[in-house]
Design a protein around this motif. Sequence first.
Motif, PDB file in Angstrom:
ATOM      1  N   ILE B  79      30.255  23.883  47.603  1.00 16.86           N
ATOM      2  CA  ILE B  79      31.286  24.607  48.361  1.00 16.86           C
ATOM      3  C   ILE B  79      31.634  25.882  47.602  1.00 16.86           C
ATOM      4  N   THR B  80      31.599  26.991  48.301  1.00 19.50           N
ATOM      5  CA  THR B  80      31.969  28.262  47.683  1.00 19.50           C
ATOM      6  C   THR B  80      33.128  28.876  48.459  1.00 19.50           C
ATOM      7  N   VAL B  81      34.205  29.179  47.747  1.00 18.40           N
ATOM      8  CA  VAL B  81      35.386  29.807  48.350  1.00 18.40           C
ATOM      9  C   VAL B  81      35.524  31.195  47.725  1.00 18.40           C
ATOM     10  N   THR B  82      35.412  32.216  48.568  1.00 16.07           N
ATOM     11  CA  THR B  82      35.373  33.590  48.075  1.00 16.07           C
ATOM     12  C   THR B  82      36.473  34.431  48.720  1.00 16.07           C
ATOM     13  N   ASP B  83      37.117  35.259  47.918  1.00 17.45           N
ATOM     14  CA  ASP B  83      38.044  36.249  48.467  1.00 17.45           C
ATOM     15  C   ASP B  83      37.663  37.628  47.957  1.00 17.45           C
ATOM     16  N   LYS B  84      38.236  38.644  48.570  1.00 20.66           N
ATOM     17  CA  LYS B  84      37.987  40.025  48.154  1.00 20.66           C
ATOM     18  C   LYS B  84      39.294  40.647  47.650  1.00 20.66           C
ATOM     19  N   GLY B  85      40.015  39.835  46.902  1.00 19.98           N
ATOM     20  CA  GLY B  85      41.332  40.237  46.426  1.00 19.98           C
ATOM     21  C   GLY B  85      41.318  40.899  45.062  1.00 19.98           C
ATOM     22  N   VAL B  86      42.439  40.757  44.352  1.00 22.17           N
ATOM     23  CA  VAL B  86      42.636  41.504  43.102  1.00 22.17           C
ATOM     24  C   VAL B  86      41.938  40.870  41.899  1.00 22.17           C
ATOM     25  N   GLY B  87      41.441  39.657  42.058  1.00 21.66           N
ATOM     26  CA  GLY B  87      40.756  39.001  40.952  1.00 21.66           C
ATOM     27  C   GLY B  87      41.705  38.306  39.994  1.00 21.66           C
ATOM     28  N   ILE B  88      41.123  37.506  39.100  1.00 23.54           N
ATOM     29  CA  ILE B  88      41.905  36.782  38.089  1.00 23.54           C
ATOM     30  C   ILE B  88      41.699  37.504  36.757  1.00 23.54           C
ATOM     31  N   LYS B  89      42.787  37.911  36.131  1.00 21.50           N
ATOM     32  CA  LYS B  89      42.670  38.700  34.897  1.00 21.50           C
ATOM     33  C   LYS B  89      42.005  37.907  33.782  1.00 21.50           C
ATOM     34  N   ASP B  90      42.413  36.661  33.608  1.00 21.94           N
ATOM     35  CA  ASP B  90      41.886  35.837  32.527  1.00 21.94           C
ATOM     36  C   ASP B  90      41.512  34.464  33.110  1.00 21.94           C
ATOM     37  N   VAL B  91      40.256  34.309  33.450  1.00 20.20           N
ATOM     38  CA  VAL B  91      39.812  33.077  34.116  1.00 20.20           C
ATOM     39  C   VAL B  91      39.998  31.862  33.199  1.00 20.20           C
ATOM     40  N   GLU B  92      39.667  32.034  31.935  1.00 24.17           N
ATOM     41  CA  GLU B  92      39.786  30.915  30.988  1.00 24.17           C
ATOM     42  C   GLU B  92      41.228  30.412  30.922  1.00 24.17           C
ATOM     43  N   LYS B  93      42.151  31.353  30.868  1.00 26.65           N
ATOM     44  CA  LYS B  93      43.581  31.006  30.817  1.00 26.65           C
ATOM     45  C   LYS B  93      44.009  30.333  32.125  1.00 26.65           C
ATOM     46  N   ALA B  94      43.530  30.887  33.245  1.00 24.00           N
ATOM     47  CA  ALA B  94      43.907  30.348  34.559  1.00 24.00           C
ATOM     48  C   ALA B  94      43.448  28.903  34.731  1.00 24.00           C
ATOM     49  N   ARG B  95      42.375  28.531  34.028  1.00 20.88           N
ATOM     50  CA  ARG B  95      41.838  27.174  34.169  1.00 20.88           C
ATOM     51  C   ARG B  95      42.536  26.159  33.274  1.00 20.88           C
ATOM     52  N   GLU B  96      43.420  26.632  32.409  1.00 25.44           N
ATOM     53  CA  GLU B  96      44.145  25.707  31.526  1.00 25.44           C
ATOM     54  C   GLU B  96      45.143  24.883  32.337  1.00 25.44           C
ATOM     55  N   PRO B  97      45.241  23.567  32.058  1.00 25.67           N
ATOM     56  CA  PRO B  97      46.233  22.744  32.769  1.00 25.67           C
ATOM     57  C   PRO B  97      47.640  23.292  32.587  1.00 25.67           C
ATOM     58  N   PHE B  98      48.405  23.275  33.663  1.00 28.83           N
ATOM     59  CA  PHE B  98      49.819  23.660  33.704  1.00 28.83           C
ATOM     60  C   PHE B  98      50.044  25.166  33.543  1.00 28.83           C
ATOM     61  N   TYR B  99      48.973  25.960  33.477  1.00 28.39           N
ATOM     62  CA  TYR B  99      49.184  27.402  33.410  1.00 28.39           C
ATOM     63  C   TYR B  99      49.409  27.944  34.825  1.00 28.39           C
ATOM     64  N   THR B 100      50.447  28.740  34.975  1.00 30.05           N
ATOM     65  CA  THR B 100      50.649  29.434  36.249  1.00 30.05           C
ATOM     66  C   THR B 100      51.091  30.861  35.968  1.00 30.05           C
ATOM     67  N   SER B 101      50.582  31.783  36.754  1.00 28.83           N
ATOM     68  CA  SER B 101      50.987  33.182  36.600  1.00 28.83           C
ATOM     69  C   SER B 101      52.294  33.446  37.348  1.00 28.83           C
ATOM     70  N   LYS B 102      52.783  32.424  38.059  1.00 28.58           N
ATOM     71  CA  LYS B 102      54.036  32.577  38.807  1.00 28.58           C
ATOM     72  C   LYS B 102      54.983  31.426  38.466  1.00 28.58           C
ATOM     73  N   PRO B 103      55.485  31.388  37.220  1.00 27.08           N
ATOM     74  CA  PRO B 103      56.322  30.249  36.799  1.00 27.08           C
ATOM     75  C   PRO B 103      57.644  30.146  37.557  1.00 27.08           C
TER      76      PRO B 103
END
Lengths: 102, 148
Positions: B79-103
């Motif tokens: 399954i591939t889910v693709t958007d044409k948005g602004v992107g994720i600045k730090d993918v590694e950080k985004a994949r960390e458990p409990f990390y959210t850019s919108k706390p």
Amino acid sequence: MQIKSRVHGGVLYVLLCGELDEHSATYTRITLDEIFDKPDFNKIVIDLSELSFMDSTGIGVLIGRYKRMKDKSISIYIANPSAHAEKIFKMTGLYDIMPKIV
Amino acid sequence: MKYSNFMEVTFKALSVNEGFARVCVASFCVQLNPSVDEITDIKTAVSEAVTNCVVHAYPSSVKGDVILRCELEDDLVTITVTDKGVGIKDVEKAREPFYTSKPSEERSGMGFTVMESFMDDVRVASNSFGTSVKMTKKISQACEQVVG
């Protein structure tokens, strides 16, 4: 999402019916806060027997309600989660703050 | 490879389309005769990926597209889910458990963790032109009548 509630013996029972995802999160959050703001109970049981789907957005909603009720020293318990919901709860550690009751 | 099939749909990055995306993928995967648990895992992973598009990809009020592609190759679902948005600045950080850019928004920060737990493999590619999340899962007892 449909939310039903009743108070019995000082316990607020809340039944979540439907799907809890990003689309239903805002309604669920607002409705639960309105119900939780009533002062006639000292314990909350959230019954998930009618919840057909939930993703991590639902975890965010539940943790938010936990934080609000913690300030009032009111505990929240989870009842009748599906195997799927249970998998997410165990993964996220939700049961550490909202224990499951049988 | 004995069996191959795919479907692709494009829809606007609106939360109302999350349920559609889940049902769409689940309905397509039924041809492999997955278990209820496997279908639920896939639906949940799709929901997480689409939610990321809805919440993060298009910060302005003008919402862009989400492209949902599902490929079946023998007993493997991709399954591939693709958007044409602004992107994720730090993918590694985004994949960390409990990390959210919108706390401030009561988010659990467990979206990628759920995807990783419910699927066999999750790969994320992102730049300032968009994000693509590719997830695979093997169906344990794929229907022999289909895959042979």
